[in-house]
Design an enzyme around this catalytic site. Structure first.
Site, short mmCIF file in Angstrom:
data_model
loop_
_atom_site.label_atom_id
_atom_site.label_comp_id
_atom_site.label_asym_id
_atom_site.label_seq_id
_atom_site.Cartn_x
_atom_site.Cartn_y
_atom_site.Cartn_z
N GLU A 108 -2.18 -3.17 -8.11
CA GLU A 108 -3.31 -2.26 -7.84
C GLU A 108 -3.07 -0.89 -8.46
O GLU A 108 -1.97 -0.57 -8.93
CB GLU A 108 -3.55 -2.13 -6.33
N VAL A 134 -6.65 -2.17 -2.67
CA VAL A 134 -6.31 -3.59 -2.47
C VAL A 134 -7.58 -4.43 -2.50
O VAL A 134 -7.64 -5.48 -3.16
CB VAL A 134 -5.54 -3.77 -1.14
N SER A 154 -10.22 -0.48 7.24
CA SER A 154 -10.24 -0.62 5.78
C SER A 154 -10.97 -1.88 5.34
O SER A 154 -10.81 -2.96 5.93
CB SER A 154 -8.80 -0.67 5.25
N ASP A 192 -10.10 -3.48 2.97
CA ASP A 192 -9.05 -4.43 2.55
C ASP A 192 -9.05 -5.66 3.47
O ASP A 192 -8.86 -6.79 3.01
CB ASP A 192 -7.65 -3.79 2.63
N LYS A 213 1.58 0.72 6.85
CA LYS A 213 2.19 1.97 7.31
C LYS A 213 1.70 2.26 8.72
O LYS A 213 0.55 1.99 9.05
CB LYS A 213 1.70 3.12 6.43
N1 PSU Z 1 -1.34 2.28 2.15
C1 PSU Z 1 -0.21 2.74 1.55
N2 PSU Z 1 -0.28 3.16 0.26
C2 PSU Z 1 -1.46 3.12 -0.47
C3 PSU Z 1 -2.64 2.62 0.19
C4 PSU Z 1 -2.52 2.23 1.47
O1 PSU Z 1 0.83 2.76 2.18
O2 PSU Z 1 -1.47 3.53 -1.65
C5 PSU Z 1 -3.93 2.53 -0.60
C6 PSU Z 1 -4.17 1.10 -1.08
O3 PSU Z 1 -4.80 1.14 -2.35
C7 PSU Z 1 -5.15 0.55 -0.05
C8 PSU Z 1 -5.98 1.79 0.23
O4 PSU Z 1 -5.92 -0.53 -0.50
O5 PSU Z 1 -5.04 2.85 0.25
C9 PSU Z 1 -6.75 1.69 1.53
O6 PSU Z 1 -7.68 2.74 1.63
P1 PSU Z 1 -8.77 2.72 2.82
O7 PSU Z 1 -7.97 2.91 4.09
O8 PSU Z 1 -9.67 3.88 2.52
O9 PSU Z 1 -9.46 1.40 2.77
MN MN Z 2 -11.53 3.85 5.86
#
Ligand code: PSU
Ligand code: MN
Length: 304
Positions: free
Chosen positions: A26, A108, A142, A144, A161
């Protein structure tokens, strides 16, 4: 067959045509997850790890509106240098950002969607997005997790995390029918640490068994799979120390009114700043560890 919507790197196209193992990588981790120039070193290093494991790396991003599978050379350098000036593309953003001619790191979710379209089944990252703490009020979950529900790609990660609510993240994955397979562990790892206090529901101890588990899920109509690969013990960080920094980062986000797609990058940047080089070094080590396992999985799937 050529796909006019995707730009495929030459090496990736040749590998896919020949049925050789390919690993998707990614790019939001490059643009929004780590500072320059460590992000560029990480991206290049991870590609080498995939190659050393016998697979072809395919870094995925949106370049001037083109969904690109196999970003390399000067294009990778431009993307890393752009950092947060590039857009952050989740799956729903791909159409609008393509139309706008934008350059974006793909999350992701977006990377899974483009990998599947290109015919790539294995993907390595650091940590997946999930249910944010406080989601019962904010509804911040997310995309994801929803892409994992529907798109048949195996995502090798070091868990999630603990900026996230890990228990609720695992509940949503269960609801969505996404298998969570611990690699050589019974525990779901928490990114910087090898355990989260929550169990992974299945365990595999070698790439061949993992390949059979993943292929079985797909043969029976399943979508995404989370392969949870703990950070190497030598690179793990102290959980209590990190948790204190995470609590501070979440409080700062609330105080500054940060939400939506800006929240995860904000928390990640705060963590890097608060822990200095230590969290960044651990982050890079675990991504490399995931890339090695993803290559082994792609090789095992190609041999099956
Ligand atoms: N968690 C990490 N490092 C990252 C991300 C998440 O520890 O770089 C990034 C990944 O690309 C993941 C995205 O898909 O953040 C998720 O963002 P959101 O919570 O806005 O969906
Ligand atoms: Mn979000």
């Amino acid at each position: 067959m050529a796909d006019r919507l995707l730009t495929l790197g030459e090496e990736v196209a040749a590998a896919l045509a020949a049925g050789r193992p390919v690993v998707a990588l990614e790019s939001t981790i490059i643009t929004h997850g780590m500072p320059f120039p460590q992000n560029l070193e990480m991206a290049k290093g991870v590609e080498q790890v995939v190659r050393a494991g016998g697979a072809v790396p395919a870094t995925i991003a949106l370049l001037d509106g083109r969904p690109t599978v196999g970003v390399a050379g000067p294009a990778l350098e431009r993307l890393a240098a752009a950092g947060m000036r590039a857009a952050k593309a989740s799956a729903r953003d791909l159409g609008p950002l393509t139309a706008a001619g934008a350059t974006a790191g793909t999350t992701v979710a977006a990377t899974m969607r483009l990998a599947a379209r290109a015919g790539i089944a294995v993907f390595a990252t650091g940590g997946i997005g999930g249910v944010h703490r406080g989601a019962t009020e904010s509804f911040d979950i997310s995309a994801d997790l929803l892409e994992l529900a529907r798109t048949p790609v195996a995502v090798v990660c070091a868990g999630a995390k603990s900026i996230l609510d890990i228990g609720r993240t695992l509940e949503v994955l269960e609801t969505q029918g996404v298998p969570v397979i611990g690699y050589r562990t019974d525990d779901f790892p928490a990114f910087f640490s090898r355990t989260s206090g929550f169990a992974a529901d299945h365990r595999c101890d070698d790439p061949a068994t993992l390949a059979r588990a993943v292929a079985g899920h797909w043969a029976l109509g399943g979508g995404g799979v989370v392969v949870a690969n703990p950070v190497p013990a030598a690179d793990a960080l102290d959980g209590a120390d990190i948790d204190r920094h995470i609590a501070d980062a979440i409080a700062a986000a609330a105080a500054e009114g940060i939400g939506g797609k800006a929240l995860t990058p904000f928390l990640l940047a705060r963590l890097v700043a608060a822990t200095g080089g230590r969290s960044l070094a651990a982050n890079i080590a675990l991504v490399r560890n995931n890339a090695a396992l993803a290559a082994a999985l792609a090789v095992a799937l190609a041999a099956a």
